[in-house]
Scaffold this active site. Structure first.
Site, PDB file in Angstrom:
ATOM      1  N   LYS A 151       1.002  -1.263  -0.100  1.00 20.88           N
ATOM      2  CA  LYS A 151      -0.108   0.180  -0.073  1.00 20.88           C
ATOM      3  C   LYS A 151       0.525   1.091   0.169  1.00 20.88           C
ATOM      4  O   LYS A 151       1.572   1.786   0.904  1.00 20.88           O
ATOM      5  CB  LYS A 151      -0.870  -0.032   1.391  1.00 20.88           C
ATOM      6  CG  LYS A 151      -2.134   1.040   1.110  1.00 20.88           C
ATOM      7  CD  LYS A 151      -2.569   1.565   2.197  1.00 20.88           C
ATOM      8  CE  LYS A 151      -1.967   2.920   2.898  1.00 20.88           C
ATOM      9  NZ  LYS A 151      -1.657   3.855   2.197  1.00 20.88           N
ATOM     10  N   GLU A 226       9.390   0.741  10.857  1.00 23.58           N
ATOM     11  CA  GLU A 226      10.553   1.914  10.458  1.00 23.58           C
ATOM     12  C   GLU A 226       9.847   3.190  11.027  1.00 23.58           C
ATOM     13  O   GLU A 226       8.953   3.451  10.129  1.00 23.58           O
ATOM     14  CB  GLU A 226      11.051   1.706   9.312  1.00 23.58           C
ATOM     15  CG  GLU A 226      11.975   0.479   8.842  1.00 23.58           C
ATOM     16  CD  GLU A 226      13.131   0.607   9.425  1.00 23.58           C
ATOM     17  OE1 GLU A 226      13.537   1.217  10.026  1.00 23.58           O
ATOM     18  OE2 GLU A 226      13.919  -0.592   9.170  1.00 23.58           O
ATOM     19  N   CYS A 260      13.150  10.492   7.643  1.00 24.91           N
ATOM     20  CA  CYS A 260      13.243   9.870   8.951  1.00 24.91           C
ATOM     21  C   CYS A 260      14.863   9.981   9.487  1.00 24.91           C
ATOM     22  O   CYS A 260      14.950  10.089  10.872  1.00 24.91           O
ATOM     23  CB  CYS A 260      12.925   8.544   8.922  1.00 24.91           C
ATOM     24  SG  CYS A 260      13.677   7.470   7.833  1.00 24.91           S
ATOM     25  N   GLU A 352       9.904  15.405  16.267  1.00 23.61           N
ATOM     26  CA  GLU A 352      10.350  15.454  14.794  1.00 23.61           C
ATOM     27  C   GLU A 352       9.397  16.479  13.875  1.00 23.61           C
ATOM     28  O   GLU A 352       8.459  16.335  13.689  1.00 23.61           O
ATOM     29  CB  GLU A 352       9.612  13.803  13.898  1.00 23.61           C
ATOM     30  CG  GLU A 352      10.233  13.570  12.635  1.00 23.61           C
ATOM     31  CD  GLU A 352      10.032  12.335  12.273  1.00 23.61           C
ATOM     32  OE1 GLU A 352       8.729  11.984  12.457  1.00 23.61           O
ATOM     33  OE2 GLU A 352      10.811  11.791  11.711  1.00 23.61           O
TER      34      GLU A 352
HETATM   35  P1  NAD Z   1       1.831   7.764   8.387  1.00 19.05           P
HETATM   36  O1  NAD Z   1       2.230   6.990   9.639  1.00 19.05           O
HETATM   37  O2  NAD Z   1       0.838   8.797   8.479  1.00 19.05           O
HETATM   38  O3  NAD Z   1       1.740   6.903   7.052  1.00 19.05           O
HETATM   39  C1  NAD Z   1       2.356   5.953   6.684  1.00 19.05           C
HETATM   40  C2  NAD Z   1       1.527   4.870   5.969  1.00 19.05           C
HETATM   41  O4  NAD Z   1       0.747   4.224   6.841  1.00 19.05           O
HETATM   42  C3  NAD Z   1       1.036   5.388   4.829  1.00 19.05           C
HETATM   43  O5  NAD Z   1       0.675   4.658   3.928  1.00 19.05           O
HETATM   44  C4  NAD Z   1      -0.662   5.538   5.354  1.00 19.05           C
HETATM   45  O6  NAD Z   1      -1.695   5.471   4.514  1.00 19.05           O
HETATM   46  C5  NAD Z   1      -0.596   4.243   6.356  1.00 19.05           C
HETATM   47  N1  NAD Z   1      -1.545   4.272   7.440  1.00 19.05           N
HETATM   48  C6  NAD Z   1      -2.144   5.361   8.080  1.00 19.05           C
HETATM   49  N2  NAD Z   1      -3.113   5.036   9.012  1.00 19.05           N
HETATM   50  C7  NAD Z   1      -2.921   3.402   8.843  1.00 19.05           C
HETATM   51  C8  NAD Z   1      -3.699   2.603   9.801  1.00 19.05           C
HETATM   52  N3  NAD Z   1      -4.382   2.635  10.971  1.00 19.05           N
HETATM   53  N4  NAD Z   1      -3.126   1.182   9.494  1.00 19.05           N
HETATM   54  C9  NAD Z   1      -2.659   0.885   8.538  1.00 19.05           C
HETATM   55  N5  NAD Z   1      -1.698   1.874   7.704  1.00 19.05           N
HETATM   56  C10 NAD Z   1      -1.909   3.040   7.950  1.00 19.05           C
HETATM   57  O7  NAD Z   1       3.274   8.397   8.009  1.00 19.05           O
HETATM   58  P2  NAD Z   1       3.703   9.449   6.867  1.00 19.05           P
HETATM   59  O8  NAD Z   1       3.187  10.833   7.042  1.00 19.05           O
HETATM   60  O9  NAD Z   1       3.150   9.112   5.475  1.00 19.05           O
HETATM   61  O10 NAD Z   1       5.149   9.508   6.751  1.00 19.05           O
HETATM   62  C11 NAD Z   1       5.957  10.167   7.693  1.00 19.05           C
HETATM   63  C12 NAD Z   1       6.499   9.587   8.744  1.00 19.05           C
HETATM   64  O11 NAD Z   1       7.172   8.309   8.417  1.00 19.05           O
HETATM   65  C13 NAD Z   1       7.680  10.115   9.663  1.00 19.05           C
HETATM   66  O12 NAD Z   1       7.339   9.945  10.866  1.00 19.05           O
HETATM   67  C14 NAD Z   1       8.937   9.700   9.339  1.00 19.05           C
HETATM   68  O13 NAD Z   1       9.765   9.398  10.241  1.00 19.05           O
HETATM   69  C15 NAD Z   1       8.522   8.094   9.066  1.00 19.05           C
HETATM   70  N6  NAD Z   1       9.333   7.575   8.412  1.00 19.05           N
HETATM   71  C16 NAD Z   1      10.354   6.455   8.854  1.00 19.05           C
HETATM   72  C17 NAD Z   1      11.132   5.710   8.112  1.00 19.05           C
HETATM   73  C18 NAD Z   1      12.025   5.035   8.751  1.00 19.05           C
HETATM   74  O14 NAD Z   1      12.616   4.050   8.085  1.00 19.05           O
HETATM   75  N7  NAD Z   1      12.354   4.764   9.832  1.00 19.05           N
HETATM   76  C19 NAD Z   1      11.284   6.209   6.606  1.00 19.05           C
HETATM   77  C20 NAD Z   1      10.518   7.143   6.164  1.00 19.05           C
HETATM   78  C21 NAD Z   1       9.445   7.704   6.875  1.00 19.05           C
END
Ligand code: NAD
Length: 450
Positions: A151, A226, A260, A352
């Site tokens: 997804k 992650e 991140c 963050e």
């Molecule tokens: P997010 O958590 O809002 O969304 C991430 C993904 O999860 C999206 O595809 C979203 O649709 C999905 N999602 C949202 N709610 C969900 C649920 N209840 N059940 C299942 N899936 C769900 O994050 P974002 O705003 O898209 O990304 C930014 C965040 O990602 C930041 O906090 C960043 O640090 C983190 N990030 C971490 C890494 C890493 O490798 N550690 C890498 C990139 C981004």
């Protein structure tokens, strides 16, 4: 779902959001394809992954242009990201033929272990690095003999959808790798609750990651997380200050700070603080935030108007040391910004920001640097700068983080493990062992006694 170009605010494409029924049918197709895929001879599975890598390579320019349009990544970064999918596929194409089990000495028989694939793996991807993060999940999962449903984030589904088409062109059987665009609360949540999905590989915010972990507990489902970060860039007075200051902007402003691994807290030894800030200022002002399709761009816009408002809320009322520039007009622009922290309680120091904002704070000595670096709920990445080898080893071991660079600001190399500690995550991706995380070890005893 309307996909917007962050550099203009205009609509790039409209993608239908999958509902529950479509998600269930994608999972069932993946389950149906599993038995045949796991039985494909290891060398043949390797060959298909290499073919997938070559087709991605032929489409690097097309994929990069799509990423510039939907995510506002600079064209240079976007080419690297498409190339990373190719490299990761090639790297894990070596895995099917190397997934050896063990033969363990036991009395009365022969004991061997097998690394069995899990079944269907659900990969959930955020918007900040749509291509690499997808590849880090699907490539080792497929190599280990699993089928994958993926997804993409709502804001950035286009490159993942194109990668799935390229996988089919490479000869992956139907149902082996399926991209299911849609809402997290619908598609992503179904990956967590559907019993045929045997592992969830989630990258995103810590808040959603906690919900995924709790949801997976219901079925004792495997999970890799992650999550977020607030990484420290520790600059000792004995370091090459010119180099540390020259690399500090890219260490936090790359991808407009929506990374991140962004080194969003700079800790500078007090005796070198003024010199470091004097070197940092021109480096920040020279950092080119411009139309991301230009070859010269080092930074593009933020992903959305909402993200920009969120970033702004951290800077309002804070002490701005200096900042670079950003284009005016349409698009979600924000200039590279340096804040001086008044205390470790400042919101911009603790949370963050996920934007082009870095906070700077002086420290006294090595112990103080380690204490300040570890005073966070996160532990994903970071850097330290020193010419003292013993100090480099001591501090690298003492900083609570999953990935750290000495005299460098790089975080991600597909040959080495990547992931966080504390609230930055659980498990490791990349590196030689990643395919094992998509298998179960089966132990089989053969009696040899008559
Ligand atoms: P997010 O958590 O809002 O969304 C991430 C993904 O999860 C999206 O595809 C979203 O649709 C999905 N999602 C949202 N709610 C969900 C649920 N209840 N059940 C299942 N899936 C769900 O994050 P974002 O705003 O898209 O990304 C930014 C965040 O990602 C930041 O906090 C960043 O640090 C983190 N990030 C971490 C890494 C890493 O490798 N550690 C890498 C990139 C981004």
């Amino acid at each position: 779902m309307d996909v917007l170009n962050p550099a203009t605010g205009g609509v790039v494409a409209t993608v239908p959001a999958s509902g529950l029924a479509e998600t269930d049918s994608a999972i069932e197709r993946a389950r149906g394809a599993f038995d045949a895929w796991r039985s494909v001879a290891p060398g043949e599975r390797a060959r298909l992954l290499r073919r997938f890598a070559s087709i991605v390579d032929e489409h690097v320019e097309e994929l990069a242009a799509l990423e510039v349009a939907q995510a506002g990544h600079t064209i240079g970064n976007a080419r690297w990201e498409a190339g990373n999918v190719r490299d990761v596929l090639n790297y894990y194409a070596g895995a099917p033929e190397r997934l050896s089990g063990r033969q363990i000495p036991v009395p009365g028989g022969l004991d061997v272990t097998f690394h069995e694939p899990l079944g269907v793996v659900g990969v959930i991807v955020p918007w900040n690095f749509p291509m690499p993060i997808a590849g880090w999940g699907f490539a080792p999962a497929l190599a280990a003999g699993n089928t994958v449903v993926l997804k993409p984030a709502e804001l950035t589904p286009l490159t993942a959808l194109r990668l799935a088409e390229l996988g089919l062109d490479a000869g992956l059987p139907e149902g082996v790798f399926t991209v299911v665009p849609g809402k997290g609360s619908v598609v992503g949540q179904r990956f967590v609750t559907h019993p045929a999905v045997r592992k969830v590989c989630f990258t995103g915010s810590t808040e959603v990651g906690k919900q995924i972990m709790a949801g997976c507990a219901e079925q004792v489902k495997r999970v890799t997380l992650e999550l977020g970060g607030k990484s420290a860039n520790i600059v000792f007075a004995d370091s090459d200050l010119e180099l540390a200051a020259a690399s500090a902007p890219a260490a936090v402003y790359d991808n407009a700070g929506q990374d991140c691994c962004a080194r969003s807290r700079i800790l500078v030894q007090r005796s070198a603080y003024d010199r470091f800030m004097a070197l940092l200022e021109p480096a920040v002002k020279a950092f080119r935030c411009e139309d991301p399709s230009l070859e010269t761009a080092q930074m593009g816009p933020l992903i959305s108007a909402g993200q920009r408002a969120s970033v702004e809320s951290y800077v309002d009322g804070a002490e701005v040391a200096f900042r670079g520039s950003a284009p005016d007009g349409d698009g979600f622009w924000y200039p590279p910004t340096v804040l001086t922290a008044r205390s470790t309680g400042d919101r911009h120091w603790r949370e963050e920001v996920f934007g082009p904002v870095v906070s700077v704070l002086p420290f006294e000595d090595e112990a103080d640097a380690v204490r300040l670096a570890n005073d966070t709920e996160y532990g994903l990445s970071g850097s330290l700068w020193t010419r003292d080898l013993g100090r480099a080893i001591r501090v690298a071991r003492a900083v609570e983080t999953g990935t750290l660079s000495v005299n460098s600001h790089s975080s991600v190399r597909y040959w080495t493990p990547f992931g966080g500690v504390k609230q930055s995550g659980l498990g490791r991706e990349l590196g030689p062992d990643a395919p094992l995380a998509f298998t179960e070890t089966k132990n089989v005893f053969f009696r040899t006694e008559e």
